[in-house]
Design an enzyme around this catalytic site. Structure first.
Site, short mmCIF file in Angstrom:
data_model
loop_
_atom_site.label_atom_id
_atom_site.label_comp_id
_atom_site.label_asym_id
_atom_site.label_seq_id
_atom_site.Cartn_x
_atom_site.Cartn_y
_atom_site.Cartn_z
N CYS A 115 0.87 -1.18 0.00
CA CYS A 115 0.00 0.00 0.00
C CYS A 115 0.91 1.23 0.00
CB CYS A 115 -0.95 -0.02 1.20
SG CYS A 115 -0.13 0.12 2.80
N ARG A 116 0.44 2.34 0.55
CA ARG A 116 1.24 3.55 0.56
C ARG A 116 2.40 3.46 1.55
NH1 ARG A 116 0.73 7.87 3.78
NH2 ARG A 116 1.73 9.79 3.10
#
Length: 100
Positions: free
Chosen positions: A64-65
């Site tokens: 993810c981020r």
């Protein structure tokens, strides 16, 4: 299964190694910057399990981020019987920092 750091991920991507790669960020985040992973946002993951059921016994790398959402996705998949799930520590932010 142990998580994966961005250096190992980059090496494996560069070597075109085979593994299931999932991005659990939102669609707009994925469109802005993606690494070629299958995009299944964390919020929809429980409703899209049938899409990845065939990979249940294979290594799955999730990112993810920053590593938080993918960590939650890993925990969720483990409760569903997925035993070879690895979270990308630091997420795409750490991956992109590698390239700078």
């Amino acid at each position: 299964m142990e998580d994966i750091n961005v250096e190992e991920l980059k090496q494996r991507l560069d070597n075109k190694e085979e593994f299931v790669f999932i991005d659990v960020r939102e669609e707009w985040e994925y469109e802005e910057d993606n690494l070629g992973a299958l995009n299944i946002p964390l919020g929809t993951l429980p409703h899209q399990l049938e899409e990845i059921e065939k990979y249940k016994n294979q290594e799955i790398v999730i990112h993810c981020r920053s590593g938080a959402r993918s960590g939650n996705a890993k925990k969720f998949l483990e409760t569903k019987g997925y035993s070879k799930v690895r979270n990308v520590l630091g997420g795409i932010m750490a991956f992109r920092a590698l390239e700078d």
